[in-house]
Design an enzyme around this catalytic site. Structure first.
Site, mmCIF file in Angstrom:
data_model
loop_
_atom_site.group_PDB
_atom_site.id
_atom_site.type_symbol
_atom_site.label_atom_id
_atom_site.label_comp_id
_atom_site.label_asym_id
_atom_site.label_seq_id
_atom_site.Cartn_x
_atom_site.Cartn_y
_atom_site.Cartn_z
ATOM 1 N N GLU A 91 69.915 -14.446 -26.305
ATOM 2 C CA GLU A 91 70.549 -15.550 -27.040
ATOM 3 C C GLU A 91 70.321 -15.434 -28.543
ATOM 4 O O GLU A 91 70.142 -16.436 -29.249
ATOM 5 C CB GLU A 91 70.090 -16.907 -26.498
ATOM 6 C CG GLU A 91 70.666 -17.175 -25.108
ATOM 7 C CD GLU A 91 70.619 -18.626 -24.694
ATOM 8 O OE1 GLU A 91 70.753 -19.512 -25.566
ATOM 9 O OE2 GLU A 91 70.468 -18.878 -23.485
ATOM 10 N N TYR B 196 88.523 -10.921 -32.575
ATOM 11 C CA TYR B 196 87.722 -11.987 -31.963
ATOM 12 C C TYR B 196 88.525 -13.264 -31.731
ATOM 13 O O TYR B 196 88.148 -14.111 -30.909
ATOM 14 C CB TYR B 196 86.484 -12.285 -32.813
ATOM 15 C CG TYR B 196 86.755 -12.962 -34.135
ATOM 16 C CD1 TYR B 196 86.799 -14.348 -34.220
ATOM 17 C CD2 TYR B 196 86.971 -12.222 -35.300
ATOM 18 C CE1 TYR B 196 87.044 -14.990 -35.425
ATOM 19 C CE2 TYR B 196 87.215 -12.848 -36.508
ATOM 20 C CZ TYR B 196 87.257 -14.223 -36.572
ATOM 21 O OH TYR B 196 87.504 -14.858 -37.766
#
Length: 444
Positions: free
Chosen positions: A422, A237
């Site tokens: 979200e 990441y």
């Protein structure tokens, strides 16, 4: 009364007066120097983290609007009723957004309203943006979600991390005619967003991007895409990097459009990258920092989704309660049954609680506070309330609530996404729990 009158499109488009930081809009008195010193000494000796100083003694309620905020709210409500409402049913049935509505959002100055005046914007507030989202969602959340993405995610990202050249190039367009998309999810990375496989390979002063993204809102008509890809898969990441990509870039294409349960007029598409070559000047912020930018902006953007959900819930109630007050059964109005009154009172209370949470989170964000917990709580609760509200409204309407002759079933379909995008409700609960744990570890 004059201060609450509707504003013309031109007036609102140049709504420079809407500079609404919390201190200027709800503070009436300042804390005395003596009190400031006492607070400072107390916080310093406690070892607790010090949030930004508000320098206020008696702030008013988070839900109390300034005259400017009320005018903006009224203008958004008028636009929704006059321009959106006549087209809602058609757009839902066809699954196609009316581009006249999109043009109207720009003409009325609702898009990217936090953009400062130096780039041609009104320099408004995050709170004001959420007011617009709420009002539009009362009529059609399909329209509101596109504005929300642009205002609370993409504009925020560019303002916070864009170079001056990027701001000069894109922000004026965000205000006047350019819709944008936020591109994160992939087939194998939903809630686990950082498991993305779309990658960018460095080639001289360019990057070559390959892969695909899914669930991309606004993709059918967006002209600019803020895309998160991995520029170094070996770093996991920590290789995630944000890019600004124009629609006409070679190798970039829009894939199939999803046939969705709700928000049908909002186009949600797949996007594909086939050796898309972009200059390094299109990197947003720093290489490898995209994961931080993504987490930060979603923490705040969740407030926008919560605004969407309270608007949707209130819109559903606004259609249902008048029907209940007129419909007769067993010789009296449905409203006259105490059991019905209690149910409606309970749901309206839930909506008001959710609205207060959302407004408070938005006010705190404008004041410079960290709102990770507050935003997650607002989104989680507002999503659950919208689900409960729309379900109850169908029950109160009876058989007609189950038909497409009334808009209640559309609110029911539209609200479900509020517990998913979200950050799902479970992700919000994870975040809230982590915040509670961290607070207890600090002795808060």
């Amino acid at each position: 009364m004059a201060a609450r009158m509707m504003m013309s499109s031109r007036t609102l488009s140049s709504f420079g007066a809407l500079k609404l930081p919390l201190l200027n809009t709800i503070a009436r008195k300042t804390v005395t120097p003596c009190t400031q010193r006492i607070i400072h000494r107390t916080l310093s000796s406690s070892g607790l983290p010090q949030q930004p100083s508000l320098n206020v003694e008696n702030p008013t309620a988070a839900t109390l609007l300034s005259d400017e905020e009320q005018m903006l709210k009224d203008a958004a409500a008028k636009f929704a009723q006059d321009k959106m409402a006549p087209l809602v049913k058609q757009m839902d049935e066809t699954g196609v957004m009316d581009m006249g509505i999109i043009d109207g959002l720009f003409e009325h100055g609702f898009m990217s309203i936090e953009v400062p005046e130096k780039y041609g914007g009104p320099g408004s507030s995050f709170f004001a943006s959420n007011l617009i989202v709420e009002e539009l969602s009362k009529v059609d959340a399909s329209v509101a979600v596109g504005l929300d993405i642009q205002n609370t995610l993409n504009t925020t990202l560019l303002l916070q991390y864009g170079t001056e050249e990027q701001k000069q190039r894109y922000l004026p367009r965000f205000i006047t005619d350019t819709f944008t998309s936020f591109c994160l999810s992939e087939p194998q990375s939903g809630s686990d967003a950082f498991a993305m496989k779309t990658n960018a390979r460095k080639d001289g002063d360019h990057y070559v991007i390959n892969g695909s993204k899914i669930w991309i809102s606004n993709a059918a008509f967006a002209k600019v895409f803020l895309v998160f890809v991995n520029a170094d898969l070996t770093k996991g990441y920590r290789g995630i990097t944000a890019f600004i990509i124009d629609r006409d870039t070679e190798g970039f294409s829009i894939g199939r459009k999803e046939d969705k349960l709700g928000l049908r007029a909002s186009p949600t598409c797949e996007i594909n990258f086939d050796n898309v070559r972009v200059h390094e000047s299109q990197v947003l912020g720093e290489v490898g920092q995209g994961y931080k930018y993504c987490i930060g902006v979603l923490n705040e953007g969740r407030i926008g989704i919560a605004s969407q959900m309270i608007g949707l819930a209130q819109g559903c109630m606004d259609h249902t309660v008048p029907y209940v007050m007129e419909r007769e059964q067993f010789g009296q109005k449905l409203w006259d049954f105490q059991a019905m009154q209690h149910q409606i009172a309970h749901i309206q209370t839930q909506i008001e609680v959710a609205r207060t949470m959302v407004y408070n989170a938005a006010r705190l964000r404008d004041a410079g506070y960290q709102v990770i917990k507050e935003a997650s709580m607002a989104k989680y609760f507002a999503g659950e309330v919208a689900t409960q509200t729309t379900s109850k409204c169908i029950e109160w309407m009876g058989g007609v609530g189950f038909t497409k002759d009334y808009p209640i079933e559309k609110y029911y379909r539209d609200c479900k996404i509020g517990t998913i995008y979200e950050g799902t409700s479970n992700i919000q609960l994870n975040t809230i729990a982590k915040c509670i744990k961290d607070e207890k570890a600090r002795g808060v």
